[in-house]
Write an enzyme that holds these catalytic residues in place. Structure first.
Site, PDB file in Angstrom:
ATOM      1  CD  GLU A 203      43.833  85.879  29.790  1.00 16.33           C
ATOM      2  OE1 GLU A 203      43.248  86.881  29.296  1.00 16.33           O
ATOM      3  OE2 GLU A 203      44.956  85.477  29.390  1.00 16.33           O
ATOM      4  CD  GLU A 318      42.967  65.725  27.593  1.00 17.13           C
ATOM      5  OE1 GLU A 318      41.874  66.121  28.036  1.00 17.13           O
ATOM      6  OE2 GLU A 318      43.334  65.883  26.412  1.00 17.13           O
TER       7      GLU A 318
END
Ligand SMILES: *[C@@H]1O[C@H](CO)[C@@H](O)[C@H](O)[C@H]1NC(C)=O
Ligand SMILES: *[C@@H]1O[C@H](CO)[C@@H](O)[C@H](O)[C@H]1NC(C)=O
Ligand SMILES: *[C@@H]1O[C@H](CO)[C@@H](O)[C@H](O)[C@H]1NC(C)=O
Ligand SMILES: *[C@@H]1O[C@H](CO)[C@@H](O)[C@H](O)[C@H]1NC(C)=O
Ligand SMILES: *[C@@H]1O[C@H](CO)[C@@H](O)[C@H](O)[C@H]1NC(C)=O
Ligand SMILES: *[C@@H]1O[C@H](CO)[C@@H](O)[C@H](O)[C@H]1NC(C)=O
Ligand SMILES: *[C@@H]1O[C@H](CO)[C@@H](O)[C@H](O)[C@H]1NC(C)=O
Ligand SMILES: *[C@@H]1O[C@H](CO)[C@@H](O)[C@H](O)[C@H]1NC(C)=O
Ligand SMILES: *[C@@H]1O[C@H](CO)[C@@H](O)[C@H](O)[C@H]1NC(C)=O
Ligand SMILES: *[C@@H]1O[C@H](CO)[C@@H](O)[C@H](O)[C@H]1NC(C)=O
Ligand SMILES: *[C@@H]1O[C@H](CO)[C@@H](O)[C@H](O)[C@H]1NC(C)=O
Ligand SMILES: *[C@@H]1O[C@H](CO)[C@@H](O)[C@H](O)[C@H]1NC(C)=O
Length: 537
Positions: A203, A318
C-alpha cells in the site's frame, strides 16, 4: 418465514371473510422513507467504457457514433442527466502514446493474455477527438499507472506527461468530471494478463506512486489547462481497486495517506458478481439471485462504512455481471437485464452513490454493441433494458429528491424496491427473477411447452386508499431471450430507429391497477419486472 405461515393459517382458520386475511401476505410499504437511502445524486445510472474501445463507442468528430448518443439520451431523458462516462479499465494501464499514430488506437491482441482486448495498445492524438462527439456528457479520463509508475517502462511516464494536455484540452470545464490514475492497482502485482509490479508491492508504495503521478498530472494541468485546477473541476476517483480481497487494502491505503492532497472526490470500487468461466456460475444461481447480489455488495458496504468518516461519496466506478467480459448465454441474456435491475437498485438502497456499468466492443455483458464486428452484431443488448428500468425507477434526479428502499421479500428469486420523491412513496419496482426459459435446451427450434407461471404481489400502501396505479412492464419471451425486449411497450433497438424509443404495436401499454383499502396487487410473470407508479397523490 415460519412466522408468516403461522399468521396466515391463524387468520384463515378464524374466517376467510376477513378482508385483512390477505394483509398478512402483503408486503408493507411505508408511505414515507424508512430504511431508505439518502437522496440519490444525479447520473446514478452511468457507464464505464474500456479505454481501448472508447473510439468505437463514441466515434470521432467526422463520424460521431449517434447510436450510442441516442441510447445515452434515452437515459438522460428519464433521469435528467446523461450518464457519466468513465473511460478506463485494464487497457488504460497498457495505453502508450504515439504522437505519429494516425489512427485513434493501434492495439495488438495477445490471446495468451486476453482474447477480448489488446494488451499492447498505442493511442494517437486523434484518440482524444472521441471526447467531442456526445453533447452534454461528462467524462472521467483514466491515466496509465501500470506502466507510468514503473521505471523499467519509461514510455509509461512519458505517456502521462504527453497526454495530460491532450485530455484536458479535449475535455475542458464542461466535459470534465474527474481523473483516474490507475485501474485496479491491487491487481498490478498479480494480474493474469501480466504483472507490472513485484509480488511484495504494498500500500505505501502504491500511495507514493499515486501521489507522484497525480502531482505530475496537476503540474501538467497548471501549464496546459490552468482553468481546470479549481476545486470544482480538479479531482480524482480512487483507488479503483478490483474490490474483493486482494492484497492491497482500502483502509491501509487511506491510512498511508492516499488523500494527502485532499483531491479524492469519489472513493471508487469495482465489483463483479462472479467470473465468466468460474465453475458453477448460472443465470438462476448467480445472477437472478438476490442473495448473491447482497453477498457480493456486502464487501463494498463494509468498506464504505469503514471509510465513511472521510465523508467522500463511495461509488462503483466499474462493475458488471461476470468478470472476463461476461459469459455468452448468461451476461447477454434477458436474465442479466433482470439481474442488473436488482443489482443497481440494491446498490442505491445501501448507499452506493453511483454505478458505472462497464462495457467494451464485443463484451458479452455490454449494454450495447456500438459497431458491427465479425464477432458481434451492432445493437442494443438486453442489459441496456435493465439500465432503462433503473433510470425509470429513479425518475428525474435533478428535479426531485429521490430515495430508494429495499422491500425485503421471502424468496431470493425476487426483489422489490420503493422509490420516494420528496419523502412520499412514488414508485414500487418488482423483479421476479424465477427463471423461465422460452426455449428448451437453449435452441429456439424447441419452444418451452410449459406455460409461463406468474406471481401475485400484494403491497400494503397505507397512504393510498383509492387510487389508479399505472403499471409499466419489462418484457421478453424468457430469461434466455437475447432479443425481442420491450419496456412499457417501447423498443430501443438499433434496427428500429438507431436506439431512439419506438412504440411497439404488439405490446399492451396503459395498464392500471387499483389501490383500494390501502392495498395494491399486481401479477408479475416469471422472468419479468414491473414498476407501479403512484403518480401525484
Ligand atoms: C430496517 O432495516 C433493519 C435492518 O435491515 C430491519 O431490521 C428493520 O426491520 C427495517 N425496518 C423496516 C420498517 O423495514
Ligand atoms: C473517424 O473515424 C472513422 C471511423 O473509425 C475513421 O475512418 C476516420 O479516419 C476517423 N477520422 C479521424 C479524423 O480520425
Ligand atoms: C508510431 O506510429 C508510427 C506511425 O504509424 C509508426 O511508424 C511507429 O512505428 C509507431 N511507434 C511505435 C513506438 O509504435
Ligand atoms: C515519479 O515517478 C517517475 C516515473 O516512475 C520517476 O521517474 C520519478 O523519480 C518519481 N518521482 C518521485 C519523487 O518519486
Ligand atoms: C516493472 O514491470 C515489470 C514487467 O514489465 C515487472 O516484472 C517488474 O516487477 C516491475 N518493476 C517494478 C519496480 O514495478
Ligand atoms: C512496503 O514496502 C516497502 C518497500 O519494500 C517497505 O519499505 C515497507 O516497509 C513496506 N511496508 C509495509 C507496511 O510492509
Ligand atoms: C480547495 O480545497 C482545499 C482542500 O479542501 C482547500 O484547502 C482550499 O482552500 C480550497 N480552495 C478554494 C479556492 O476553495
Ligand atoms: C443464491 O446465492 C446464494 C449465495 O451465493 C447461494 O447460497 C444460493 O444457493 C443461491 N440460490 C440459488 C437458487 O442458486
Ligand atoms: C475479425 O476482425 C478482426 C478485427 O478487425 C480481424 O483482425 C480478424 O482477422 C477478423 N476475423 C475474421 C475471421 O474475419
Ligand atoms: C434437453 O436436454 C435433456 C438433457 O440433455 C434431454 O434429456 C432432453 O431430451 C432435451 N430436450 C429436448 C427437447 O431436446
Ligand atoms: C433454463 O435453461 C438453462 C440452460 O439450458 C437450464 O440450465 C435451466 O435449468 C433451465 N431452467 C428452467 C427453469 O427451465
Ligand atoms: C413485438 O415486435 C417486436 C418488433 O417487431 C419484436 O421484436 C418482438 O418480438 C415482438 N414482441 C412480441 C411479444 O411479440
Amino acid at each position: 418465514m415460519a412466522r408468516r405461515m403461522f399468521d396466515l393459517l391463524a387468520v384463515a382458520s378464524w374466517s376467510r371473510s376477513f378482508a385483512y386475511a390477505l394483509s398478512s401476505d402483503a408486503i408493507s410499504v411505508s408511505g414515507t422513507p424508512v430504511n431508505a437511502s439518502a437522496p440519490i445524486p444525479e447520473a446514478f445510472v452511468s457507464y464505464s467504457i474500456e479505454f481501448a474501445f472508447f473510439p468505437d463507442f463514441a466515434g470521432n468528430s467526422s463520424l460521431p457514433n449517434t447510436f450510442s448518443n441516442n441510447l445515452l439520451n434515452n437515459l438522460g431523458d428519464l433521469t435528467g442527466t446523461k450518464p457519466y462516462i468513465r473511460v478506463g479499465g485494464n487497457t488504460q494501464d497498457y495505453a502508450l502514446y504515439n504522437a505519429s499514430l494516425e489512427t485513434a488506437t493501434y492495439g495488438i491482441v495477445n490471446p495468451k493474455r486476453s482474447v477480448d482486448y489488446p494488451t499492447t495498445l498505442y493511442i494517437g492524438p486523434s484518440y482524444f477527438d472521441s471526447y467531442n462527439t456526445w453533447p452534454d456528457t461528462k467524462f472521467i479520463h483514466g491515466f496509465n499507472l501500470g506502466l507510468g509508475g514503473n521505471t523499467s517502462h519509461p514510455e509509461g511516464w512519458e505517456t502521462l506527461l504527453d497526454t495530460v494536455p491532450l485530455a484536458c484540452k479535449a475535455l475542458g470545464k464542461d466535459k470534465l468530471l474527474g481523473w483516474e490514475y490507475g485501474n485496479e492497482p491491487d491487481l498490478l502485482s498479480t494480474s493474469s494478463q501480466g504483472a507490472v509490479r513485484p509480488p511484495g508491492w504494498n500500500e505505501s508504495e502504491y500511495v507514493a506512486q499515486w501521489l507522484n503521478g497525480t502531482r505530475a498530472i496537476k503540474s501538467q494541468l497548471a501549464t496546459a489547462c490552468p482553468e481546470l485546477l479549481g476545486n470544482d473541476t480538479y479531482g480524482y476517483l480512487a483507488p479503483s481497486f478490483a474490490g474483493t480481497n486482494n492484497h492491497l487494502k482500502y483502509w491501509t491505503t487511506w491510512q498511508d495517506g492516499l488523500n494527502a492532497d485532499h483531491d479524492i472526490k469519489l472513493i471508487s470500487s469495482h465489483n463483479y458478481i462472479g467470473g465468466a468461466t468460474q465453475p458453477g456460475v448460472t443465470l438462476q444461481g448467480t445472477l437472478m439471485n438476490h442473495t448473491s447480489t447482497v453477498h457480493s455488495i456486502s464487501f463494498q458496504v463494509n468498506e464504505s462504512n469503514y471509510l465513511s468518516s472521510y465523508g467522500i461519496p463511495f461509488i462503483l466506478g466499474e462493475t458488471n455481471s461476470l468478470y472476463n467480459e461476461g459469459a455468452p448465454g448468461l451476461s447477454n441474456s434477458f436474465g442479466a437485464a433482470l439481474w442488473g435491475i436488482d443489482f443497481n437498485l440494491w446498490c442505491a438502497s445501501v448507499g452506493i452513490r453511483r454505478v458505472h456499468m462497464h462495457m467494451g466492443t464485443d463484451y458479452r455483458y455490454a449494454s450495447w454493441q456500438p459497431i458491427q464486428t465479425n464477432k458481434t452484431t451492432i445493437g442494443t443488448k438486453p442489459p441496456y433494458y435493465g439500465n432503462i428500468v433503473v433510470a425509470a425507477m429513479m425518475g428525474n434526479l435533478v428535479e426531485n429528491e429521490v430515495q430508494i428502499a429495499n422491500l425485503p421479500l421471502e424468496d431470493e428469486k425476487e426483489a422489490a424496491y420503493a422509490a420516494y420523491e420528496g419523502g412520499k412513496l412514488k414508485r414500487i419496482a418488482v423483479v421476479n427473477m424465477r427463471q423461465y426459459n422460452y426455449t428448451v435446451n437453449g435452441t429456439s427450434a424447441v419452444l418451452n411447452p410449459v406455460p409461463r407461471p406468474e406471481q401475485e404481489y400484494s403491497f400494503r400502501v397505507p397512504d393510498y386508499s383509492s387510487k389508479k396505479v399505472h403499471v409499466q412492464r419489462l418484457y421478453a419471451n424468457g430469461s434466455d431471450a437475447i432479443s425481442g425486449i420491450s419496456w412499457d411497450g417501447t423498443s430501443y433497438n438499433w434496427e428500429l430507429d438507431e436506439g431512439k424509443p419506438v412504440k411497439l404495436h404488439n405490446v399492451t401499454v396503459g395498464e392500471t391497477v387499483e389501490a383500494s383499502g390501502g392495498f395494491v396487487k399486481v401479477q408479475v410473470p416469471d422472468s419479468t419486472a414491473v414498476i407501479l407508479n403512484f403518480g401525484k397523490s
